[in-house]
Design an enzyme around this catalytic site. Structure first.
Site, mmCIF file in Angstrom:
data_model
loop_
_atom_site.group_PDB
_atom_site.id
_atom_site.type_symbol
_atom_site.label_atom_id
_atom_site.label_comp_id
_atom_site.label_asym_id
_atom_site.label_seq_id
_atom_site.Cartn_x
_atom_site.Cartn_y
_atom_site.Cartn_z
ATOM 1 N N GLU A 175 0.824 -1.212 0.000
ATOM 2 C CA GLU A 175 0.000 0.000 0.000
ATOM 3 C C GLU A 175 0.860 1.265 0.000
ATOM 4 O O GLU A 175 0.747 2.130 0.856
ATOM 5 C CB GLU A 175 -0.970 -0.016 1.184
ATOM 6 C CG GLU A 175 -2.039 -1.083 1.040
ATOM 7 C CD GLU A 175 -3.155 -0.985 2.068
ATOM 8 O OE1 GLU A 175 -4.298 -1.361 1.739
ATOM 9 O OE2 GLU A 175 -2.883 -0.539 3.204
ATOM 10 N N GLU A 281 -6.112 -6.968 -1.833
ATOM 11 C CA GLU A 281 -6.835 -6.957 -0.564
ATOM 12 C C GLU A 281 -8.279 -6.520 -0.772
ATOM 13 O O GLU A 281 -8.528 -5.462 -1.353
ATOM 14 C CB GLU A 281 -6.197 -5.989 0.441
ATOM 15 C CG GLU A 281 -4.780 -6.304 0.841
ATOM 16 C CD GLU A 281 -4.258 -5.334 1.893
ATOM 17 O OE1 GLU A 281 -5.080 -4.678 2.580
ATOM 18 O OE2 GLU A 281 -3.021 -5.231 2.024
#
Length: 349
Positions: A175, A281
């Site tokens: 991320e 995710e």
């Protein structure tokens, strides 16, 4: 030393390493063929949960190995496993060093699954709000930081291969919506440094396995402006990587809009950059399992049908978690009684 000279040095070194590996490494050192579309789960909490005594049951109440349940009940064909640099032994927020990750990867491979490796380049969580350098790297120069990324990446890949596992995919960071290894690699202040760190990780992966796909992973998969700024900035600064990954965590009431926006974002990225897209995710509140099942099914179907077959998979994040695990995580797919919800049934074709 100027950054372009450093990059040139890495590139020349890579040529020799790739030539060397192509000559002497056995065929087992290359990644197995990835599934055409990954139906996946991040299971990085499993070793720590097992060490704490957690057990899982299938929908019939039969206690079984969690990997067996994921594969044979929900058609999960791939797992995602994170690695921290020098983690603590905290089961929820550390624990996953390269050796524990390699042991988990072997379990998955023995079950016939593919493996995605996620390198956090931190001693604990790396995400949009924190990209903290490992303590041992804190005072490094940028050249030393690139060397550390190179060495750590190769060490983790080698640990995996010592177990007979070569990941199909490796995330260069986790991320990294505003870059990685702050402050040196913060994208909003030094996109060039961020690009060189991505390059270093990419080159390190390819020096071990040319077939393994490298990934840049950002949060907020429905935020097109973020992706154009970050991915475009990387490419404009010479970064090399194979795939783009997304996270998406919508509410039960807003998931339809979030999926539509994420799919439109993916289509735009394919049109702009021509890269494959994978969703690393997803998750939804465990009190809304029916909505979660529909969300998973929609993500699977719509990303599998992206233009030019560029959609390569969807991974549910830590479905084995029970309600409130690790101080409050609420998006797992198992209940406190050890039984699953219907959430993962969205993966079943």
């Amino acid at each position: 030393m100027p950054k372009n000279v450093r990059g040139f040095k890495i590139s020349i070194a890579l040529v020799f390493v790739l030539l060397f590996t192509s000559i002497i490494l056995p065929s087992g050192q290359h990644a197995d063929a990835a599934p055409s579309f990954a139906k996946g789960a991040d299971i990085s909490w499993v070793p720590g949960m097992e060490a704490q005594g957690y057990k899982w049951k299938d929908k019939n109440g039969v206690q079984r190995d969690i990997i067996d349940i994921l594969k044979n009940d929900y058609q999960i064909n791939s797992v995602r496993i994170r690695v921290f640099v020098n983690p603590s032994n905290d089961y929820g927020n550390g624990y996953m060093n390269k050796d524990r990750a390699a042991a988990l990867a072997l379990r998955a491979k023995n079950a016939g699954m593919s493996v995605m490796l996620t390198l956090h380049y931190s001693d604990s969580w790396a995400d949009p709000g924190q990209q903290t350098k490992p303590a041992a790297w804190k005072n490094y120069t940028f050249q030393q930081l690139m060397d550390a990324v190179w060495n750590h990446t190769r060490e983790v890949m080698t640990a995996m291969q010592s177990k007979g596992v070569t990941p199909d995919w490796v995330q260069i960071g986790n991320e990294t919506s505003n870059g990685m290894l702050w402050e040196d690699g913060k994208a909003s202040t030094n996109m060039k440094n961020y690009a060189w760190l991505v390059n270093t990780g990419h080159n390190a992966v390819k020096s071990i396995s040319t077939n393994t796909k490298t990934i840049v992973h950002l949060a907020g998969g429905d935020d097109n402006a973020l992706y154009v700024w970050n991915i475009g900035g990387l490419i404009n600064n010479g970064a090399n990587f194979d795939m783009i990954a997304m996270s998406l965590y919508p509410s039960a009431s807003g998931w339809n809009t979030a999926v539509t926006n994420a799919v439109n974002n993916a289509k735009d990225l394919i049109n702009r950059y021509g890269k494959e897209i994978i969703v690393s995710e997803i998750g939804m509140d465990n009190t809304q399992p029916a909505a979660g099942k529909s969300f998973v099914a929609a993500m699977k179907t719509q990303f599998r049908n992206l233009p030019s077959s560029k959609g390569k998979g969807v991974f549910y994040w830590e479905p084995e978690a029970t309600p409130g695990y690790n101080g409050g995580y609420s998006k797992g797919a198992w209940q406190s009684n050890g039984l699953p919800t219907v959430m993962l049934e969205g993966f079943i074709d």
